[in-house]
Scaffold this active site. Structure first.
Site, PDB file in Angstrom:
ATOM      1  N   GLY B 501       0.808  -1.211   0.000  1.00 48.82           N
ATOM      2  CA  GLY B 501       0.000   0.000   0.000  1.00 48.82           C
ATOM      3  C   GLY B 501       0.840   1.259   0.000  1.00 48.82           C
ATOM      4  CB  ILE B 661       7.759  14.163  -2.241  1.00 48.94           C
ATOM      5  CG1 ILE B 661       7.856  14.393  -0.729  1.00 48.94           C
ATOM      6  CG2 ILE B 661       6.452  13.469  -2.597  1.00 48.94           C
ATOM      7  CD1 ILE B 661       7.923  13.148   0.123  1.00 48.94           C
ATOM      8  CG  LEU B 662      10.385   9.210  -5.087  1.00 51.19           C
ATOM      9  CD1 LEU B 662      10.696   7.737  -5.222  1.00 51.19           C
ATOM     10  CD2 LEU B 662      11.469  10.049  -5.750  1.00 51.19           C
ATOM     11  CE  LYS B 665      -3.787  11.498  -7.264  1.00 52.20           C
ATOM     12  NZ  LYS B 665      -4.773  11.057  -8.293  1.00 52.20           N
ATOM     13  CB  THR B 666       1.571   7.382  -3.460  1.00 52.34           C
ATOM     14  OG1 THR B 666       2.808   7.888  -3.980  1.00 52.34           O
ATOM     15  CG2 THR B 666       0.730   6.834  -4.606  1.00 52.34           C
ATOM     16  N   GLY B 733      12.804   7.456   2.620  1.00 51.52           N
ATOM     17  CA  GLY B 733      11.555   6.706   2.775  1.00 51.52           C
ATOM     18  C   GLY B 733      10.645   7.410   3.768  1.00 51.52           C
ATOM     19  CD  GLU B 736       9.081   2.347   9.608  1.00 54.42           C
ATOM     20  OE1 GLU B 736       9.209   1.687  10.637  1.00 54.42           O
ATOM     21  OE2 GLU B 736       9.847   2.264   8.634  1.00 54.42           O
TER      22      GLU B 736
END
Lengths: 178, 769
Positions: B501, B661-662, B665-666, B733, B736
């Site tokens: 997800g 940020i790549l 939206k996600t 990343g 978390e």
């Protein structure tokens, strides 16, 4: 036993203990309906029976013979998605996708309930013919469908977008009105 | 020895050979660090149509001919032996093919332990169903295989088991006096001592010295753990829900004494993981049973089974003591405490990590110890350590700000260090003050009333709070990627990564498309299958960086191959790899954009349909050269009902610095998802462990309360989007960091609303009345 699922008639000989959820998943391989808790707490198994949303895990299949059942597979296919399915993609109303079919089926049933004037815990006017689905109404009415990835904002936005008239059908906006 | 320690050692061994004479810090930034053709676009999830149509097939949904179903029985005592085991009624029940207990289970090796054995994916190293010994309340003691799930569950209920119970270590408070420091904390030292922090705090002008407590949590992914397994001769196929396909493969191979190549693990969709989807008993039991009945077996844990047979976040008791000088800087910072672990796992819940990197101080005492309890192995759960460590630390900072009469944002600005305060390393990319500035502006922090219990709307007390979010940057060693470039101008990028997800399928296609100079529609990312090049585990928010580094390495090999293939008739003739860049579906000379040739043209001229390049990522040397972390500022507004004590969060702004940020939206969804899980941590979530019996008393989604729609306000997330010059693509990343700081931001806002300081999570109604 004979069932009417997504407009199709199917017959199966079943153990009387079989839940509607296990009928769909294990016997008919309609695995779009998910098993998250098997005790009515998470809503992942939500399907529509005669247009009303139910938790398929709490329903015995034997009770639902001859009644029209709609699952996520009957709502729309990948190549011909239901507007709500499209809105979930556009508004990122999911991450892992496991609670998603239940959220979408639940939202379809929920909109119909509001249209019939069924009140919720946050409805002020209990006698209204229909309910205005405010942000609070939507959140209250969708609270039976858990999401652990945290797509709640996107889910509510997707439902709001699907409820809004499509841009093509909306009244043309005059230049001077902007 | 942990995986992370192994990685560090590998880096130390490899770096001098890989870069003779060069320090990792001298490595040039990724040339794509500012590329924004595909990266940075809000692409909708490529697996969206499958997921919304219910066609994404999860582990418990794979149809196999002859499939039979398994159900488990769980022990009812925490420690002891099975004294009576009567399976006759179960064996005679309709549809039953097998009742497996320790008496007839095949002899199996204990599973290699995650973070301890380089092959290990197991959350516990205990042998699985090999003897009559019971080690936790809820341990699987019997398995039934039957023709249907109903038959299996009914038969499992017919097994009669009596126990000889023994005294068990169940009480955290009773065990605390015996707490001992673990050997290391994920490869980091257990204790950091700089100066005499106790004396500095004792003598400081302003002091806060408090104890904070956090309970057990469960991940509660909506998809319960499940495997569908099948043997063909000595080869095992596992359709799994896992965050680590290759480690699962090596773990299962070790348990069954077969070669890794004889195990295939497929996991294309995972219905939420959050750290919980490793190898637990059910993997081993399902595979053992499938071998015994010689049929494919599905073992899907019930929700109760997830609570009994898989672990969650452990409990902690933490002390934070801060001593500040009159100018608002710290003379001493102490963060210490105890966690509950088991003798058979390695998951120390690193609550002391944030304090190692966040604030400047003249002296430090940072240390954590652990007690061993008889319980299901605790495990990694979203921001293990940092989520609850920031609750204690950031609550204490707020208490100190109040003591000093300083705004808590201003206090944090004064405590901002120039270098990592405990390692002395330079920060690769921090920008926390900027995140605070932007977040405060967005939230309207300057309009906050600092006086507790000063804002009221009818029965509702209104409060605002803030806390810092922080999570390390990790990149796992050992990842490999393969690029299959086809003559039709399409590329398939393969790596056994995981999509739970986070957006892996979408975002990794984006970054690969950027790397290859292709439109994103012409790149497919294949993952979730141990037959693909070696993936690293999806954990520690490391996967995107691990994949990006492997894909970059494979692309470098691909460019060499393409230039060799292009030959003398190509406009690229004579150019070296460093002189070309991938663009417009081919390669171009950097200094003359007219000298280009498309991939299709190169491959056609060479008469090839496909070119395949494969490479391993270089070791994560960057983490040795720099202090690499993500940061954020969490702003919370909430209402506490003065009559009922009910807390409702009404507004949230999360402002982050996480490299670039790549996919906005996600990414926004991942930040929000972390924050929402943090709202559960703050207000409702607690795994209730009966210290008399070791039994988990709320093993259901009805009794373990995760946030529901009405608990979740609109959550505003923003980010600096400043590339980290030392990470692949400049990214960090972000899975978390969202949960970190949330518990404290809520607790601080509750204090602002009510004047009550709650130091024990969750902040339930009873604590506010």
């Amino acid at each position: 036993m004979r069932f009417i699922i997504n407009g199709q008639s199917v017959e199966r000989a079943l153990d009387a203990r079989t839940s509607l959820l296990d009928l769909l998943r294990d016997h008919l391989h309609l695995t779009g309906t998910k098993k998250g808790c098997n005790q009515g707490a998470c809503g992942a198994c939500t399907v529509l029976v005669e247009g009303e949303r139910i938790n398929a895990c709490l329903a015995l299949a034997v009770q639902y013979q001859e009644r029209p059942i709609t699952t996520i597979e009957g709502l729309g296919e990948e190549v011909a998605l239901h507007p709500l399915q499209r809105a979930f993609i556009e508004h990122d109303g999911f991450q892992c996708g496991y609670c998603t079919p239940g959220q979408i089926c639940s939202a379809v049933g929920m909109m119909a309930e509001a249209g019939r004037g069924v009140p919720s815990a946050v409805t002020a006017d209990l006698d209204g013919d229909s309910v205005d689905l405010t942000h609070d109404e939507l959140r209250e009415r969708m609270s039976g469908n858990l999401c652990r990835c945290g797509a709640h904002n996107g889910i509510i936005e997707a439902i709001q977008a699907a409820m809004a008239p499509a841009p093509a059908q909306a009244a043309p906006v005059k230049e001077d009105a902007r | 020895m942990s995986l992370i320690r192994d990685a560090i050692d590998a880096v130390r061994r490899l770096v001098p050979e890989a870069l003779p004479g060069a320090l990792p810090s001298e490595a040039p930034p990724d040339p794509l660090i500012d590329a924004r053709r595909v990266i940075g676009t809000p692409l909708s999830r490529v697996d969206g149509p499958l997921k919304v149509a219910g066609k994404a097939r999860f582990a418990a949904e794979v149809p196999l001919d002859g499939l039979v179903y398994a159900a488990l029985r769980y022990s009812a005592v925490a420690r002891g032996r099975i004294a009576v085991l009567d399976t006759a009624a179960a064996e005679a029940a309709p549809g039953v093919l097998l009742v497996m207990t320790h008496r007839n289970a095949p002899r199996l090796s204990p599973p290699p332990l995650m973070m301890a054995d380089p092959r290990g994916a197991a959350a516990s190293s205990l042998p699985v169903m090999q003897d009559a010994t019971i080690r936790w309340n809820g341990e699987p003691v019997a398995l039934v295989v039957a023709a249907t799930q109903e038959q299996a569950e009914h038969a499992a209920s017919l097994i009669r088991i009596d126990y000889e119970a023994e005294a068990a270590a169940l009480s955290f408070d009773a065990a605390k006096p015996h707490a001992a420091p673990p050997g290391d904390i994920l490869g980091e030292p257990t204790t950091i001592k700089v100066g005499d922090a106790e004396a500095a705090v004792a003598g400081a002008a302003f002091r806060v010295d408090r104890i904070y407590r956090t309970p057990r949590h469960n991940h509660c992914a909506i998809e319960p753990h499940a495997v569908t397994v099948a043997w063909e001769g000595d080869s095992l196929t596992i359709h799994d829900a896992t965050q680590m396909v290759h480690l699962t493969r090596s773990t299962m191979a070790a348990v069954f004494g077969i070669a890794e190549e004889q195990v295939r693990v497929l996991s294309p969709f995972v219905g939420g993981g959050f750290g919980n989807k490793a190898v637990w008993n059910h993997h081993v039991l399902a595979a053992a049973a499938a071998r015994m009945v010689n049929r494919p077996v599905r073992l899907a844990l019930s929700r109760e089974g997830v609570f009994r047979a898989t672990g969650g976040r452990t409990l902690t008791e933490q002390r934070v003591a801060l001593g500040a000088k009159a100018d608002g800087t710290l003379a001493g910072l102490i963060h210490s405490g105890v966690t509950g672990i088991t003798s058979h796992n390695q998951c120390p819940e690193q609550f002391s990590f944030p304090a190692r990197h966040l604030y400047a101080a003249d002296s430090f005492l940072i240390t954590q110890s652990a007690v061993e309890l008889d319980m299901v192995a605790n495990t990694f759960m979203r921001a293990p350590g940092e989520s609850i460590g920031t609750f204690a630390l950031e609550s204490a900072i707020d208490e100190l700000a109040e003591t000093m009469g300083l705004d808590p944002v201003e206090l944090r600005r004064r405590l901002e260090p120039e270098r990592d305060p405990t390692s002395g390393l330079a920060f690769s990319s921090r920008h926390l003050v900027e995140a605070y500035r932007r977040g405060a502006e967005r939230f309207g922090w300057d309009r906050r009333n600092p006086t507790p219990r000063a804002r009221r709307d009818g029965d509702w007390l209104i409060g605002q709070g803030v806390a810092t979010a922080t999570y390390p940057y990790y990149r796992m060693p050992g990842g490999e990627a393969r690029i299959r470039l086809r003559a039709d101008g399409h590329a398939v990028v393969q790596m056994a990564a995981h999509e739970m997800g986070m957006g892996t399928a979408t975002v990794q296609a984006q970054q690969a498309a950027e790397r290859l100079g292709l439109p994103v529609e012409r790149v497919t990312f294949e993952y979730g299958d141990s037959a693909l090049p070696r993936g690293t585990l999806a954990g520690g928010s490391s996967q995107s960086a691990s994949i990006a580094a492997a894909v970059a390495a494979a692309q470098a090999v691909l460019v060499e191959q393409l230039l060799r293939l292009a030959g003398n008739d190509s406009p690229l003739a004579g150019l070296k790899p460093a002189e070309v860049e991938a663009r417009d579906g081919g390669l171009c000379y950097r200094d003359d954009p007219r000298r280009c040739e498309s991939y299709a043209s190169i491959l056609r001229r060479a008469g090839q349909d496909e070119l395949v390049a494969e490479a391993a990522a270089p070791p994560p040397a960057e983490t040795q050269a720099y202090s690499m972390h993500s940061y954020g500022a969490q702003f919370c507004e909430l209402r506490v009902n003065a009559v009922t004590g009910e807390t409702r969060v009404t507004r949230w702004v999360g402002s982050f610095n996480t490299g670039r940020i790549l996919n906005p939206k996600t990414a926004a969804s991942q930040f929000r998802g972390g924050i929402i899980m943090g709202l559960g941590l703050a207000l409702t979530e607690e795994t209730l462990f009966d210290e008399r019996t070791g039994r988990i008393m709320n093993p259901s989604l009805a009794d373990y309360h995760v946030p529901v729609h009405l608990d979740v306000p609109e959550i505003d997330v923003i980010w600096n989007d400043i590339p980290d010059p030392h990470s692949p693509l400049g990214l960090h990343g972000i899975g978390e960091i969202g949960i970190t700081g949330v518990g404290a931001a809520v607790a601080n806002a509750v204090h602002n609303a009510t004047g009550i300081r709650v130091r024990e999570l969750p902040i339930t109604l009873d604590k506010l009345l």
